[in-house]
Design a protein around this motif. Sequence first.
Motif, PDB file in Angstrom:
ATOM      1  N   ASN A   1       2.992 -11.126 -14.182  1.00  0.00           N
ATOM      2  CA  ASN A   1       2.944 -12.475 -13.345  1.00  0.00           C
ATOM      3  C   ASN A   1       4.428 -12.602 -12.717  1.00  0.00           C
ATOM      4  N   ASP A   2       4.788 -11.171 -12.487  1.00  0.00           N
ATOM      5  CA  ASP A   2       6.167 -11.378 -11.768  1.00  0.00           C
ATOM      6  C   ASP A   2       5.998 -11.816 -10.242  1.00  0.00           C
ATOM      7  N   LEU A   3       7.199 -12.058  -9.614  1.00  0.00           N
ATOM      8  CA  LEU A   3       7.052 -12.541  -8.474  1.00  0.00           C
ATOM      9  C   LEU A   3       7.223 -11.225  -7.449  1.00  0.00           C
ATOM     10  N   ILE A   4       6.443 -11.218  -6.281  1.00  0.00           N
ATOM     11  CA  ILE A   4       6.931 -10.274  -5.099  1.00  0.00           C
ATOM     12  C   ILE A   4       7.226 -10.874  -4.048  1.00  0.00           C
ATOM     13  N   ILE A   5       8.539 -10.529  -3.660  1.00  0.00           N
ATOM     14  CA  ILE A   5       9.323 -11.435  -2.680  1.00  0.00           C
ATOM     15  C   ILE A   5       9.665 -10.068  -1.609  1.00  0.00           C
ATOM     16  N   GLN A   6       9.144 -10.352  -0.174  1.00  0.00           N
ATOM     17  CA  GLN A   6       9.177  -9.524   0.888  1.00  0.00           C
ATOM     18  C   GLN A   6       9.842 -10.227   2.025  1.00  0.00           C
ATOM     19  N   SER A   7      10.429  -9.721   2.630  1.00  0.00           N
ATOM     20  CA  SER A   7      10.959 -10.381   4.102  1.00  0.00           C
ATOM     21  C   SER A   7       9.936 -10.415   4.712  1.00  0.00           C
ATOM     22  N   ASN A   8       9.944 -11.429   5.709  1.00  0.00           N
ATOM     23  CA  ASN A   8       8.754 -11.631   6.700  1.00  0.00           C
ATOM     24  C   ASN A   8       8.581 -10.412   7.634  1.00  0.00           C
ATOM     25  N   ASP A   9       9.675  -9.605   8.098  1.00  0.00           N
ATOM     26  CA  ASP A   9       9.513  -8.482   8.948  1.00  0.00           C
ATOM     27  C   ASP A   9       8.728  -7.453   7.949  1.00  0.00           C
ATOM     28  N   LEU A  10       8.653  -7.510   6.863  1.00  0.00           N
ATOM     29  CA  LEU A  10       7.937  -6.536   5.978  1.00  0.00           C
ATOM     30  C   LEU A  10       6.700  -6.997   5.998  1.00  0.00           C
ATOM     31  N   ILE A  11       6.352  -8.296   5.695  1.00  0.00           N
ATOM     32  CA  ILE A  11       4.943  -8.977   5.725  1.00  0.00           C
ATOM     33  C   ILE A  11       4.154  -8.473   7.078  1.00  0.00           C
ATOM     34  N   GLU A  12       5.162  -8.571   8.090  1.00  0.00           N
ATOM     35  CA  GLU A  12       4.439  -8.481   9.579  1.00  0.00           C
ATOM     36  C   GLU A  12       4.702  -6.937   9.750  1.00  0.00           C
ATOM     37  N   ALA A  13       4.713  -6.018   9.002  1.00  0.00           N
ATOM     38  CA  ALA A  13       4.926  -4.272   9.565  1.00  0.00           C
ATOM     39  C   ALA A  13       3.461  -3.958  10.016  1.00  0.00           C
ATOM     40  N   TYR A  14       3.627  -2.975  10.790  1.00  0.00           N
ATOM     41  CA  TYR A  14       2.368  -2.258  10.945  1.00  0.00           C
ATOM     42  C   TYR A  14       2.397  -1.359  10.355  1.00  0.00           C
ATOM     43  N   TYR A  15       0.982  -0.806   9.733  1.00  0.00           N
ATOM     44  CA  TYR A  15       0.722   0.174   8.779  1.00  0.00           C
ATOM     45  C   TYR A  15       0.186   1.334   9.587  1.00  0.00           C
ATOM     46  N   ASP A  16       0.882   2.604   9.370  1.00  0.00           N
ATOM     47  CA  ASP A  16       0.364   3.629  10.246  1.00  0.00           C
ATOM     48  C   ASP A  16      -0.931   3.989   9.933  1.00  0.00           C
ATOM     49  N   ASN A  17      -1.234   3.979   8.432  1.00  0.00           N
ATOM     50  CA  ASN A  17      -2.479   4.432   7.993  1.00  0.00           C
ATOM     51  C   ASN A  17      -3.083   3.336   7.275  1.00  0.00           C
ATOM     52  N   GLU A  18      -4.389   3.348   6.970  1.00  0.00           N
ATOM     53  CA  GLU A  18      -5.096   2.606   6.163  1.00  0.00           C
ATOM     54  C   GLU A  18      -4.857   2.875   4.623  1.00  0.00           C
ATOM     55  N   LEU A  19      -4.573   1.778   3.980  1.00  0.00           N
ATOM     56  CA  LEU A  19      -4.314   2.026   2.608  1.00  0.00           C
ATOM     57  C   LEU A  19      -5.467   1.568   1.461  1.00  0.00           C
ATOM     58  N   THR A  20      -5.476   2.324   0.543  1.00  0.00           N
ATOM     59  CA  THR A  20      -6.665   1.771  -0.332  1.00  0.00           C
ATOM     60  C   THR A  20      -6.154   0.494  -1.049  1.00  0.00           C
ATOM     61  N   THR A  21      -7.171  -0.163  -1.758  1.00  0.00           N
ATOM     62  CA  THR A  21      -6.869  -1.378  -2.512  1.00  0.00           C
ATOM     63  C   THR A  21      -5.840  -0.883  -3.568  1.00  0.00           C
ATOM     64  N   LEU A  22      -6.089   0.386  -4.386  1.00  0.00           N
ATOM     65  CA  LEU A  22      -5.266   0.685  -5.470  1.00  0.00           C
ATOM     66  C   LEU A  22      -3.683   0.986  -4.789  1.00  0.00           C
ATOM     67  N   GLU A  23      -3.639   1.457  -3.511  1.00  0.00           N
ATOM     68  CA  GLU A  23      -2.356   1.689  -3.105  1.00  0.00           C
ATOM     69  C   GLU A  23      -1.759   0.585  -2.792  1.00  0.00           C
ATOM     70  N   HIS A  24      -2.259  -0.656  -2.105  1.00  0.00           N
ATOM     71  CA  HIS A  24      -1.771  -1.735  -1.798  1.00  0.00           C
ATOM     72  C   HIS A  24      -1.101  -2.688  -3.218  1.00  0.00           C
TER      73      HIS A  24
END
Length: 416
Positions: A24-47
């Motif tokens: 139940n820990d908090l994930i905090i990301q900058s908005n720039d990271l939230i809006e990043a482009y992903y070069d590759n498709e990640l699996t659910t496990l990787e996300h």
Amino acid sequence: MFKITNLLVGDSLIETKQVEFKVNDLIIQSNDLIEAYYDNELTTLEHKFIRYVASKIKKNDSQFPDYTITVKEFAEVMNVKGNNYHSQVKELADDLTRKRIKIRSSNDKMGWFPWFSAIIYDNGTVHVSFNPIIKDYLISLDSRFTGYSFDDIKKLKSGYTVRVYELLKQYEKIGKRTIELDELKRMIGVGDKYPVYGNFKQRILNVAKKELEATGELYFSFKEVKQGRKTVAIDFNIHKKSPKQQTPLSKEAQEFIESVKKSLYIHGIAISDKKILSWKKYGIELILEVLEEIKHRDIENYENYISKVLKSKYENKDVDPDIGKEENTSKEVIDDINEIDESLLNLARQNIVAKYAPGKELIPDYFLEKEVIPFFMKFMNVSEKVASELWEKYKTIIMYQIKTKKDEQLQKRYNR
């Protein structure tokens, strides 16, 4: 709870921190990271793996620690089934270190980075090092960030849904968001995989919509923005789930929850809306006071701890401990205190500090009082009244000594 180990990789010695299994820990990301482009498709496990490790970043971290996660913890947190999770971990480690994100900053800077500088599998243990280049997007964020609990995405089965959730969570307060279709594809990481919009809608948008409606703490509806017959953007309407059979919250209650949430996010703490609302009677000033007091402490269960401290402070807020002290302290009690041998008293205090300094949480003085007064009575053979007066007299210095000792022990543990 933290164990420091050393791992030799090539000629480099990597210090790793074993994280506590808590989801139940908090994930905090900058908005720039939230809006990043992903070069590759990640699996659910990787996300989920990326975000679980990110949830272990503490508010006071100034640099990325290198984390150690057991394969058992990995399997439980990621809900991996079957007996081949060792193989899945190895495959994940191999793939994730080669997958990049493209981050665009508000000042038009742009960069392509891998998430991790190293993921090492070693006999049932995973050693993880974030790429230090992305430090500013995950550490010491005071503004332009989005936060949520790992529990909010733990049950999601599609990696696409994780990304859609994050992009909508960022705009949760606004309640709507429009994203160009090509932009959305890059953010999710599918690139040109679904050139036909109908396939993208079926495989990604409809799947994410169904999943979040079933398990998410927010959900969405959407409509296509078209140029002629071509879909060029998606209009999202973002909805917040309310507990079943609950009366809609007033504007005042909603504003209170948002205000407290903002302060909690700054401290890297995730608390449910329901629990935050239960604190409303204490007032925002008292909540901020408690958050300030605990900001440097490493606490096992923030929700329970903060609730107990708030309740105690609220119940005793009108009590002045000095009122009537002289009248209630009889000459006989004062004489008994003065007759106590100083060396015996010092030994008693040393025993208390030695007993309560270990552990991560600093025990509040009002909890400690119930333990210390009986100890004083037995150790120094004094009455309850005398023991109570001794506690009031030496409470501040005892609490200071416990905190100092605890800080020394934690520092030694981290430097080991």
